[in-house]
Design an enzyme around this catalytic site. Structure first.
Site, PDB file in Angstrom:
ATOM      1  N   ARG A  64      17.296  -0.499 -15.677  1.00 20.80           N
ATOM      2  CA  ARG A  64      18.329  -1.245 -16.419  1.00 20.80           C
ATOM      3  C   ARG A  64      18.099  -1.280 -17.926  1.00 20.80           C
ATOM      4  NH1 ARG A  64      17.880  -4.265 -11.605  1.00 20.80           N
ATOM      5  NH2 ARG A  64      19.846  -4.143 -10.481  1.00 20.80           N
ATOM      6  N   LYS A 174       8.420   0.651   1.456  1.00 16.79           N
ATOM      7  CA  LYS A 174       8.387  -0.544   2.268  1.00 16.79           C
ATOM      8  C   LYS A 174       8.597  -1.785   1.376  1.00 16.79           C
ATOM      9  CE  LYS A 174       4.375  -2.602   3.387  1.00 16.79           C
ATOM     10  NZ  LYS A 174       3.653  -3.386   2.384  1.00 16.79           N
ATOM     11  N   HIS A 204       2.288   4.213   2.944  1.00 19.58           N
ATOM     12  CA  HIS A 204       1.315   5.001   2.169  1.00 19.58           C
ATOM     13  C   HIS A 204       0.005   5.219   2.926  1.00 19.58           C
ATOM     14  CE1 HIS A 204      -0.411   1.114   0.940  1.00 19.58           C
ATOM     15  NE2 HIS A 204      -1.480   1.779   0.578  1.00 19.58           N
ATOM     16  N   LYS A 208      -3.180   8.669   3.229  1.00 16.92           N
ATOM     17  CA  LYS A 208      -4.614   8.599   2.925  1.00 16.92           C
ATOM     18  C   LYS A 208      -5.344   9.732   3.643  1.00 16.92           C
ATOM     19  CE  LYS A 208      -4.733   3.591   2.300  1.00 16.92           C
ATOM     20  NZ  LYS A 208      -5.288   3.246   0.996  1.00 16.92           N
ATOM     21  N   GLU A 242      -9.025  -7.139   3.079  1.00 16.55           N
ATOM     22  CA  GLU A 242      -9.012  -6.977   1.620  1.00 16.55           C
ATOM     23  C   GLU A 242      -9.752  -8.143   1.008  1.00 16.55           C
ATOM     24  OE1 GLU A 242      -5.180  -5.275  -0.055  1.00 16.55           O
ATOM     25  OE2 GLU A 242      -4.466  -6.388   1.679  1.00 16.55           O
ATOM     26  N   ASP A 261       3.549  -7.747   5.878  1.00 12.87           N
ATOM     27  CA  ASP A 261       3.083  -6.931   4.758  1.00 12.87           C
ATOM     28  C   ASP A 261       2.168  -5.789   5.216  1.00 12.87           C
ATOM     29  OD1 ASP A 261       2.745  -6.282   2.030  1.00 12.87           O
ATOM     30  OD2 ASP A 261       0.902  -7.440   1.900  1.00 12.87           O
ATOM     31  N   HIS A 266       1.162  -0.672   8.222  1.00  8.10           N
ATOM     32  CA  HIS A 266      -0.099   0.077   8.105  1.00  8.10           C
ATOM     33  C   HIS A 266      -0.932  -0.014   9.384  1.00  8.10           C
ATOM     34  CE1 HIS A 266       1.254   0.080   4.083  1.00  8.10           C
ATOM     35  NE2 HIS A 266       0.646  -0.995   3.655  1.00  8.10           N
ATOM     36  N   LYS A 366      -6.311 -11.199   3.742  1.00 14.62           N
ATOM     37  CA  LYS A 366      -6.577 -11.203   2.297  1.00 14.62           C
ATOM     38  C   LYS A 366      -7.795 -12.087   2.064  1.00 14.62           C
ATOM     39  CE  LYS A 366      -2.669  -9.206   0.706  1.00 14.62           C
ATOM     40  NZ  LYS A 366      -2.727  -7.945  -0.036  1.00 14.62           N
TER      41      LYS A 366
HETATM   42  C1  BG6 Z   1       0.508  -2.776   0.508  1.00 16.54           C
HETATM   43  C2  BG6 Z   1       0.607  -4.272   0.625  1.00 16.54           C
HETATM   44  O1  BG6 Z   1       1.469  -2.157   1.326  1.00 16.54           O
HETATM   45  O2  BG6 Z   1      -0.776  -2.355   0.926  1.00 16.54           O
HETATM   46  C3  BG6 Z   1      -0.487  -4.954  -0.197  1.00 16.54           C
HETATM   47  O3  BG6 Z   1       1.876  -4.708   0.158  1.00 16.54           O
HETATM   48  C4  BG6 Z   1      -1.838  -4.405   0.178  1.00 16.54           C
HETATM   49  O4  BG6 Z   1      -0.461  -6.362  -0.002  1.00 16.54           O
HETATM   50  C5  BG6 Z   1      -1.820  -2.875   0.140  1.00 16.54           C
HETATM   51  O5  BG6 Z   1      -2.775  -4.923  -0.743  1.00 16.54           O
HETATM   52  C6  BG6 Z   1      -3.109  -2.294   0.660  1.00 16.54           C
HETATM   53  O6  BG6 Z   1      -3.141  -0.931   0.373  1.00 16.54           O
HETATM   54  P1  BG6 Z   1      -4.495  -0.184   0.082  1.00 16.54           P
HETATM   55  O7  BG6 Z   1      -4.105   1.235  -0.111  1.00 16.54           O
HETATM   56  O8  BG6 Z   1      -5.094  -0.833  -1.137  1.00 16.54           O
HETATM   57  O9  BG6 Z   1      -5.341  -0.420   1.293  1.00 16.54           O
END
Ligand code: BG6
Length: 515
Positions: A64, A174, A204, A208, A242, A261, A266, A366
């Protein structure tokens, strides 16, 4: 240029990029967002360094804000300088790459934006040889998917599948919906504009290296596949831990929670890859068919079974690497009485011939003690103990596939300690990517962007797959909606989650690994 010459080490030869994308223009909607700066541009730049970008290539940012081409280029250069895995920026590569970067300003609701974009893309076909091929990348919240897809269609920017020899593809980030109903609605809208073969839904994790290696590990080695089943496996643990918190994304997390999330996408992708049958080939649909079968075999949970099989948690204050950190409810944009989960542990069952009776314990959280993503396959105990082990018995074999960090594969087994007595010890055989292949492996987005440019969809999520993932998770949400409104138990930041999660696995006579 600081990149080592990979051909000097034969073990690294697999890292030489020998694939290039088709000539095309990559159009990024949401070009001023974090994803573009942190992930997409560094990934494209690294493809340029690896000479994997096609000769006819351009990248167009759409957003924008008013901005000149040069201002956009310089913002992107800052992003690449900060976030690229290869540092510092190579001026010669950047110079070439940046000539292909341009910017189109406009709001996503305004038809003029798409008209401007169309004119610009036509011009790039002539100037940069992009041959009418377009890869639209929607790095925007899902609420914008609808508007942008409609805008592209109205402006005739979407060619029917492979029309005139040129292609149109679209990448969606996502979260892909927030439950089954919204995911289906989104898929309907997308299907009204694109053919499914043009749609690339990103998870994603699939990009990996270590996740791709799951397929190689399972299907390029004859040693493990014969024991990869209920006869030999006691249970499987999948951990996505994490150490970071929500990183200023309070608003997003209040809507999302860790189950939406991380688990729905994942973690369930990791589970599918571990549990799937060998596909007939690596073609996109062959692999995705097998993954969908796993998802369809997941035992659905009745509402009454959810409390026994799913444990939630929310981080409180605590220490991570000696630093005292606030609890979730003290984070900006989080309600002081929030019930959103930042940790979840689940017992899942894959009800099929291979896995019947083998529980899959999965957890994601987390602010855990450490950042670690791993899949641990624990094998059965020996049927009879010959040794009077002083520590009370023999530890079952565990095969741990470490996705990140310290990427590698570890096999634990029991061994005799040297000496006159028979003392048993649990020891490990370790394979480390860093040692064997060097540590500068491609980022997930490099692989995924290149695959999308080449029309290879194996590492993207198909419509039925993502719907099946939601179908399973929706039952959990449904039970939570009907539960008494107690907040999830708190766990200290820097711990391994709430005690209730330990009870969940202990009820089955097992324990969580401390990775
Ligand atoms: C994302 C989530 O899809 O994946 C995040 O929205 C998360 O909350 C992240 O931290 C983790 O990805 P990676 O590649 O750091 O393990």
């Amino acid at each position: 240029m600081t990149t080592p010459n990979p051909s000097k080490n034969p073990l690294r030869s697999g890292l030489i990029e020998d694939r290039t994308g088709d000539a095309c223009a990559v159009v990024i909607f949401g070009a001023s967002g974090d994803l573009t700066r942190r992930k997409l541009m560094p990934a494209l730049y690294n493809l340029a360094v690896g000479r994997a970008l096609p000769g006819g290539f351009a990248v167009v940012g759409v957003a924008r804000r008013e901005k000149s081409h040069d201002a956009f280029r310089s913002e992107m250069k800052d992003g690449v300088g900060q976030f690229s895995r290869r540092k510092p920026i190579d001026p010669a590569v950047w110079g070439d790459f940046e000539r292909g970067i341009s910017y189109v300003r406009g709001s996503f609701e305004d038809p003029q934006t798409y008209a401007d974009l169309k004119g610009h893309l036509d011009q790039l076909d002539v100037e940069r040889g992009t041959r009418g091929n377009r890869l639209f990348y929607l790095a925007v919240p899902p609420s914008e998917f609808d508007t942008i897809a409609g805008g592209l269609r109205e402006a005739k920017l979407v060619r029917a599948k492979e029309a005139d020899g040129a292609w149109t593809r679209v990448v969606f980030e996502k979260p892909f919906g927030e439950d089954l109903a919204s995911c289906r609605a989104l898929n309907e809208t997308i299907a009204s504009v694109f053919d499914e073969s043009q749609v690339y839904r990103i998870d994603h994790y699939l990009g990996k290296e270590t996740v791709q290696n799951l397929l190689v590990f399972r299907f390029a080695n004859s040693l493990f596949e014969p024991i990869w089943n209920r006869q030999h496996v006691d249970h499987v643990q999948i951990t996505v831990a994490e150490d970071i918190g929500i990183e200023g994304r309070g608003k997003f997390y209040e809507q999302t929670g860790v189950t939406r999330d991380v688990v729905q996408n994942h973690l369930m992708q990791l589970l599918s890859l571990v549990a799937m049958e060998p596909p007939i080939s690596l073609a996109a649909d062959a692999v995705r068919d097998e993954k969908v079968k796993v998802l369809r075999s997941l035992r659905p949970m009745e509402r009454s079974q959810v409390p026994m099989n799913v444990i939630r948690g929310q981080y409180g204050r605590g220490f991570v690497r000696a630093e005292e950190l606030p609890g979730y409810r003290e984070e900006p944009d989080v309600a002081p009485d929030s019930k959103v989960e930042t940790y979840v542990a689940m017992r899942m069952h894959v009800d099929n011939w291979r896995w019947s009776g083998v529980p899959f314990f999965v957890r994601a959280g987390k602010r855990m003690a450490r950042r670690v993503t791993e899949i641990a396959v624990q094998f059965n105990k020996v049927p009879h103990t010959l040794f009077r082990a002083p520590d009370g018995g023999i530890t079952p074999n565990v095969l741990a596939l470490r996705i990140q960090p310290d990427e590698g594969i570890q096999l634990r087994f029991t061994s005799k300690e040297p000496g006159q007595q028979t003392i048993l010890r649990d020891v490990a055989m370790d394979f480390r990517y860093g040692t064997s292949f060097g540590s500068n492996t491609p980022e997930a987005y490099e692989r995924l962007l290149l695959d999308a440019m080449r029309g290879e969809a194996t590492l993207f999520t198909r419509r039925d797959e993502v719907e099946q993932q939601w179908q399973y998770i929706d039952r959990v949400f449904d039970a939570w909606k009907h539960e008494a409104s107690a907040p999830p138990p708190t766990y200290a930041s820097g711990s391994w989650g709430p005690d209730q999660a330990d009870d969940l696995i202990a009820r089955d006579g097992r324990r969580w690994r401390k990775p």
